[in-house]
Scaffold this active site. Structure first.
Site, PDB file in Angstrom:
ATOM      1  N   ARG A 155      -1.105  -8.872  13.456  1.00 42.82           N
ATOM      2  CA  ARG A 155      -1.256  -8.218  12.278  1.00 42.82           C
ATOM      3  C   ARG A 155      -2.469  -9.036  11.289  1.00 42.82           C
ATOM      4  O   ARG A 155      -2.972  -8.379  10.833  1.00 42.82           O
ATOM      5  CB  ARG A 155      -0.350  -7.653  11.684  1.00 42.82           C
TER       6      ARG A 155
ATOM      7  N   ARG B 299      -9.652   0.929   8.122  1.00 45.09           N
ATOM      8  CA  ARG B 299      -8.841  -0.068   8.140  1.00 45.09           C
ATOM      9  C   ARG B 299     -10.309  -0.806   9.509  1.00 45.09           C
ATOM     10  O   ARG B 299      -9.972  -2.299   9.167  1.00 45.09           O
ATOM     11  CB  ARG B 299      -8.230  -0.057   9.419  1.00 45.09           C
TER      12      ARG B 299
ATOM     13  N   ARG C  32      10.952  -0.754  11.298  1.00 52.68           N
ATOM     14  CA  ARG C  32       9.997  -0.971  12.171  1.00 52.68           C
ATOM     15  C   ARG C  32      10.189  -1.998  12.928  1.00 52.68           C
ATOM     16  O   ARG C  32      10.155  -3.752  13.045  1.00 52.68           O
ATOM     17  CB  ARG C  32       9.013  -1.304  10.782  1.00 52.68           C
TER      18      ARG C  32
ATOM     19  N   LYS D 160       0.878  -1.310   0.023  1.00 54.92           N
ATOM     20  CA  LYS D 160      -0.131  -0.152  -0.198  1.00 54.92           C
ATOM     21  C   LYS D 160       0.800   1.436  -0.108  1.00 54.92           C
ATOM     22  O   LYS D 160       0.433   2.389  -1.005  1.00 54.92           O
ATOM     23  CB  LYS D 160      -0.959  -0.071   1.194  1.00 54.92           C
TER      24      LYS D 160
ATOM     25  N   ARG E 188      11.854  -6.227   5.523  1.00 50.60           N
ATOM     26  CA  ARG E 188      11.757  -4.996   4.854  1.00 50.60           C
ATOM     27  C   ARG E 188      12.444  -3.684   5.483  1.00 50.60           C
ATOM     28  O   ARG E 188      12.917  -4.134   6.893  1.00 50.60           O
ATOM     29  CB  ARG E 188      10.029  -4.387   5.271  1.00 50.60           C
TER      30      ARG E 188
HETATM   31  P1  AP5 Z   1       4.885  -1.902   1.450  1.00 53.23           P
HETATM   32  O1  AP5 Z   1       5.061  -0.770   0.634  1.00 53.23           O
HETATM   33  O2  AP5 Z   1       5.902  -1.446   3.115  1.00 53.23           O
HETATM   34  O3  AP5 Z   1       3.431  -2.532   2.471  1.00 53.23           O
HETATM   35  P2  AP5 Z   1       2.578  -1.676   3.164  1.00 53.23           P
HETATM   36  O4  AP5 Z   1       1.450  -1.911   2.778  1.00 53.23           O
HETATM   37  O5  AP5 Z   1       2.432  -0.445   3.134  1.00 53.23           O
HETATM   38  O6  AP5 Z   1       2.483  -2.340   4.533  1.00 53.23           O
HETATM   39  P3  AP5 Z   1       2.971  -1.874   5.985  1.00 53.23           P
HETATM   40  O7  AP5 Z   1       3.249  -3.271   6.971  1.00 53.23           O
HETATM   41  O8  AP5 Z   1       3.294  -0.960   6.139  1.00 53.23           O
HETATM   42  O9  AP5 Z   1       1.028  -1.991   6.263  1.00 53.23           O
HETATM   43  P4  AP5 Z   1       0.228  -1.904   7.392  1.00 53.23           P
HETATM   44  O10 AP5 Z   1      -1.446  -1.844   6.825  1.00 53.23           O
HETATM   45  O11 AP5 Z   1       0.165  -3.472   8.453  1.00 53.23           O
HETATM   46  O12 AP5 Z   1       0.770  -0.711   8.366  1.00 53.23           O
HETATM   47  P5  AP5 Z   1       1.063   0.679   9.027  1.00 53.23           P
HETATM   48  O13 AP5 Z   1       2.078   1.731   8.947  1.00 53.23           O
HETATM   49  O14 AP5 Z   1      -0.774   1.228   7.793  1.00 53.23           O
HETATM   50  O15 AP5 Z   1       5.011  -2.810   0.918  1.00 53.23           O
HETATM   51  C1  AP5 Z   1       5.669  -4.181   2.180  1.00 53.23           C
HETATM   52  C2  AP5 Z   1       7.271  -4.330   1.354  1.00 53.23           C
HETATM   53  O16 AP5 Z   1       6.709  -5.802   0.044  1.00 53.23           O
HETATM   54  C3  AP5 Z   1       8.577  -3.480   1.929  1.00 53.23           C
HETATM   55  O17 AP5 Z   1       9.770  -4.361   1.731  1.00 53.23           O
HETATM   56  C4  AP5 Z   1       8.287  -3.071  -0.206  1.00 53.23           C
HETATM   57  O18 AP5 Z   1      10.110  -3.154  -0.483  1.00 53.23           O
HETATM   58  C5  AP5 Z   1       7.576  -4.851  -0.471  1.00 53.23           C
HETATM   59  N1  AP5 Z   1       7.105  -5.018  -1.588  1.00 53.23           N
HETATM   60  C6  AP5 Z   1       6.085  -3.270  -2.155  1.00 53.23           C
HETATM   61  N2  AP5 Z   1       5.657  -3.728  -3.215  1.00 53.23           N
HETATM   62  C7  AP5 Z   1       6.413  -4.871  -3.977  1.00 53.23           C
HETATM   63  C8  AP5 Z   1       6.460  -5.472  -5.198  1.00 53.23           C
HETATM   64  N3  AP5 Z   1       5.377  -5.102  -6.051  1.00 53.23           N
HETATM   65  N4  AP5 Z   1       6.825  -6.511  -5.661  1.00 53.23           N
HETATM   66  C9  AP5 Z   1       8.770  -6.681  -4.631  1.00 53.23           C
HETATM   67  N5  AP5 Z   1       8.358  -6.079  -3.018  1.00 53.23           N
HETATM   68  C10 AP5 Z   1       7.921  -5.269  -2.928  1.00 53.23           C
HETATM   69  O19 AP5 Z   1       0.394   0.554  10.429  1.00 53.23           O
HETATM   70  C11 AP5 Z   1       1.170  -0.181  11.037  1.00 53.23           C
HETATM   71  C12 AP5 Z   1      -0.100   0.106  12.766  1.00 53.23           C
HETATM   72  O20 AP5 Z   1      -0.743   1.163  13.613  1.00 53.23           O
HETATM   73  C13 AP5 Z   1      -1.325  -1.094  12.473  1.00 53.23           C
HETATM   74  O21 AP5 Z   1      -0.937  -2.176  13.157  1.00 53.23           O
HETATM   75  C14 AP5 Z   1      -1.939  -0.428  13.326  1.00 53.23           C
HETATM   76  O22 AP5 Z   1      -2.142  -0.907  14.791  1.00 53.23           O
HETATM   77  C15 AP5 Z   1      -1.840   0.937  13.413  1.00 53.23           C
HETATM   78  N6  AP5 Z   1      -2.822   1.810  11.975  1.00 53.23           N
HETATM   79  C16 AP5 Z   1      -2.745   1.718  11.272  1.00 53.23           C
HETATM   80  N7  AP5 Z   1      -3.956   2.722  10.475  1.00 53.23           N
HETATM   81  C17 AP5 Z   1      -5.002   2.618  11.786  1.00 53.23           C
HETATM   82  C18 AP5 Z   1      -6.280   2.937  11.501  1.00 53.23           C
HETATM   83  N8  AP5 Z   1      -6.590   3.189  10.491  1.00 53.23           N
HETATM   84  N9  AP5 Z   1      -7.268   2.124  12.439  1.00 53.23           N
HETATM   85  C19 AP5 Z   1      -6.214   1.384  13.452  1.00 53.23           C
HETATM   86  N10 AP5 Z   1      -5.212   1.194  13.825  1.00 53.23           N
HETATM   87  C20 AP5 Z   1      -4.120   1.970  12.149  1.00 53.23           C
END
Ligand code: AP5
Length: 219
Positions: free
Chosen positions: A170, A85, A159, A13, A124
């Site tokens: 998660r 979410r 992270r 994402k 990552r």
């Molecule tokens: P990456 O782009 O980093 O993936 P992502 O989907 O953004 O992953 P996140 O782990 O950031 O998502 P998340 O939803 O768990 O965490 P968030 O920060 O939102 O890509 C992942 C890896 O793959 C990278 O290494 C990248 O290089 C690689 N990659 C990407 N595309 C590729 C491709 N095509 N080919 C090869 N490799 C590739 O949230 C963290 C925490 O915050 C949550 O757990 C929760 O506690 C809290 N939180 C956040 N938002 C909310 C909400 N709305 N409500 C409640 N709690 C929330």
């Protein structure tokens, strides 16, 4: 333009969202990044968020909705990454958009098999400079120089929530709370899914191209 990036942890994402924002000049509103920044600065919101994030749980809806709405008030062209979410978050967003006469252009759902998600998140690394925030992968998308950001030269870090135990939690949280949003947005006629398997030829460029085709069709 309002774009929503939907998908389990580690589906790309942030990575794909970043490319879309560059192409369409959108503000990248990533709730995870906002919480991590607040945690780093040890603000009241950050300390509250850390209690949940460190365990792989969701930050409560009441806290998250208030925080996002405060930011959306100033924005017209935005990509939402990690929000909504939960169903209550999606309902609150609909209510907010109706009230402010704004419309969602597309909901892009990234679909990656769980085994690949675990590999991706455990390898990552992200830029330690929050104004850059670039994301790399030591296996699939390595930086040019190990441990250093290609874009701004800052050190790359892992992270805290990218450890195997927290990732499994998660994923459970995703299946219970976030996956129902697929049906929610399907019923609204807004959902577009992209299927990605890292063992096939799907690269960041391929996925971005598919996402851009979706936006061009719907904008
Ligand atoms: P990456 O782009 O980093 O993936 P992502 O989907 O953004 O992953 P996140 O782990 O950031 O998502 P998340 O939803 O768990 O965490 P968030 O920060 O939102 O890509 C992942 C890896 O793959 C990278 O290494 C990248 O290089 C690689 N990659 C990407 N595309 C590729 C491709 N095509 N080919 C090869 N490799 C590739 O949230 C963290 C925490 O915050 C949550 O757990 C929760 O506690 C809290 N939180 C956040 N938002 C909310 C909400 N709305 N409500 C409640 N709690 C929330």
């Amino acid at each position: 333009m309002y774009i929503i990036m939907l998908g389990a942890p580690g589906t790309g994402k942030g990575t794909i969202g970043n490319e879309i924002c560059k192409k369409y000049n959108l503000v990248h509103l990533a709730t995870g990044d906002i919480f991590r920044d607040e945690m780093k600065r040890k603000t009241e919101l950050g300390m509250k968020a850390e209690e949940y994030i460190s365990k792989g749980e969701l930050v409560p809806d009441s806290v998250t909705i208030k925080m996002v709405e405060g930011k959306l008030d100033k924005l017209d062209n935005v990509l939402l990454d990690g929000f909504p979410r939960t169903i209550p978050q999606a309902e609150a967003l609909n209510e907010y958009l109706n009230k402010t006469n704004k419309k969602i252009t597309a909901v892009i759902n990234l679909n990656v098999p769980d085994e690949d998600i675990i590999k991706r998140t455990s390898s990552r690394v992200i830029c330690s400079n929050k104004d850059c925030g670039a994301s790399y992968n030591t296996i699939f998308m390595p930086p040019k120089v190990e441990g250093i950001c290609d874009i701004c030269g800052s050190p790359l870090i892992k992270r805290k929530d990218d450890n195997p135990e927290t990732i499994k939690e998660r994923l459970q949280v995703y299946y219970k709370n976030t996956k129902p949003l697929i049906e929610f947005y399907e019923k609204m006629g807004l959902l577009e899914s992209i299927y990605i398997n890292i063992y096939s030829e799907t690269t960041k460029e391929d996925t971005t191209k598919k996402a851009v085709e979706i936006i061009e069709k719907r904008k």
